[in-house]
Scaffold this motif. Structure first.
Motif, PDB file in Angstrom:
ATOM      1  N   ILE A  16       0.837  -1.203   0.000  1.00 18.23           N
ATOM      2  CA  ILE A  16       0.000   0.000   0.000  1.00 18.23           C
ATOM      3  C   ILE A  16       0.867   1.246   0.000  1.00 18.23           C
ATOM      4  O   ILE A  16       0.606   2.204  -0.736  1.00 18.23           O
ATOM      5  CB  ILE A  16      -0.963  -0.022   1.210  1.00 18.23           C
ATOM      6  N   GLU A  17       1.907   1.235   0.801  1.00 18.60           N
ATOM      7  CA  GLU A  17       2.821   2.374   0.883  1.00 18.60           C
ATOM      8  C   GLU A  17       3.501   2.628  -0.472  1.00 18.60           C
ATOM      9  O   GLU A  17       3.610   3.768  -0.911  1.00 18.60           O
ATOM     10  CB  GLU A  17       3.864   2.115   1.967  1.00 18.60           C
ATOM     11  N   LYS A  18       3.913   1.571  -1.146  1.00 19.59           N
ATOM     12  CA  LYS A  18       4.559   1.717  -2.455  1.00 19.59           C
ATOM     13  C   LYS A  18       3.592   2.291  -3.487  1.00 19.59           C
ATOM     14  O   LYS A  18       3.976   3.149  -4.286  1.00 19.59           O
ATOM     15  CB  LYS A  18       5.113   0.375  -2.935  1.00 19.59           C
ATOM     16  N   GLU A  24       1.902   9.509  -5.829  1.00 13.97           N
ATOM     17  CA  GLU A  24       2.431  10.850  -5.588  1.00 13.97           C
ATOM     18  C   GLU A  24       3.427  11.251  -6.686  1.00 13.97           C
ATOM     19  O   GLU A  24       3.385  12.368  -7.198  1.00 13.97           O
ATOM     20  CB  GLU A  24       3.109  10.898  -4.224  1.00 13.97           C
ATOM     21  N   GLN A  25       4.296  10.338  -7.076  1.00 10.68           N
ATOM     22  CA  GLN A  25       5.303  10.630  -8.099  1.00 10.68           C
ATOM     23  C   GLN A  25       4.665  10.969  -9.443  1.00 10.68           C
ATOM     24  O   GLN A  25       5.139  11.839 -10.159  1.00 10.68           O
ATOM     25  CB  GLN A  25       6.257   9.451  -8.278  1.00 10.68           C
ATOM     26  N   GLN A  32      -6.054   5.159  -9.079  1.00  5.05           N
ATOM     27  CA  GLN A  32      -5.577   5.010 -10.455  1.00  5.05           C
ATOM     28  C   GLN A  32      -4.407   4.038 -10.524  1.00  5.05           C
ATOM     29  O   GLN A  32      -4.364   3.167 -11.394  1.00  5.05           O
ATOM     30  CB  GLN A  32      -5.161   6.362 -11.035  1.00  5.05           C
ATOM     31  N   VAL A  33      -3.470   4.157  -9.609  1.00  6.61           N
ATOM     32  CA  VAL A  33      -2.317   3.242  -9.587  1.00  6.61           C
ATOM     33  C   VAL A  33      -2.794   1.820  -9.316  1.00  6.61           C
ATOM     34  O   VAL A  33      -2.345   0.873  -9.964  1.00  6.61           O
ATOM     35  CB  VAL A  33      -1.270   3.683  -8.544  1.00  6.61           C
ATOM     36  N   TYR A  34      -3.719   1.673  -8.386  1.00  9.24           N
ATOM     37  CA  TYR A  34      -4.277   0.353  -8.087  1.00  9.24           C
ATOM     38  C   TYR A  34      -4.899  -0.260  -9.339  1.00  9.24           C
ATOM     39  O   TYR A  34      -4.710  -1.450  -9.613  1.00  9.24           O
ATOM     40  CB  TYR A  34      -5.317   0.480  -6.962  1.00  9.24           C
TER      41      TYR A  34
END
Length: 55
Positions: A16-18, A24-25, A32-34
């Motif tokens: 989750i942290e990654k 953020e990057q 969206q990343v998920y």
């Protein structure tokens, strides 16, 4: 070998942290990343190259 293995609580937190760091990057939402990761796991990298910018 591909497989779905249950994550320990520590590994789940790290995952989750990654995703949050990646979001953020790239200045996109965590969701969206998920979705990108889910799409990659289900259909491989070629599916990420679609012309549609978000799912």
């Amino acid at each position: 070998m591909k497989g779905n293995f249950p994550l320990s609580k520590k590994n789940e937190y790290n995952a989750i942290e990654k995703l949050a760091i990646i979001a953020e990057q790239y200045q996109v939402s965590y969701h969206q990343v998920y979705q990108w990761v889910k799409k990659y796991k289900e259909h491989g990298p070629d599916d990420l190259r679609s012309t549609k910018l978000s799912s």
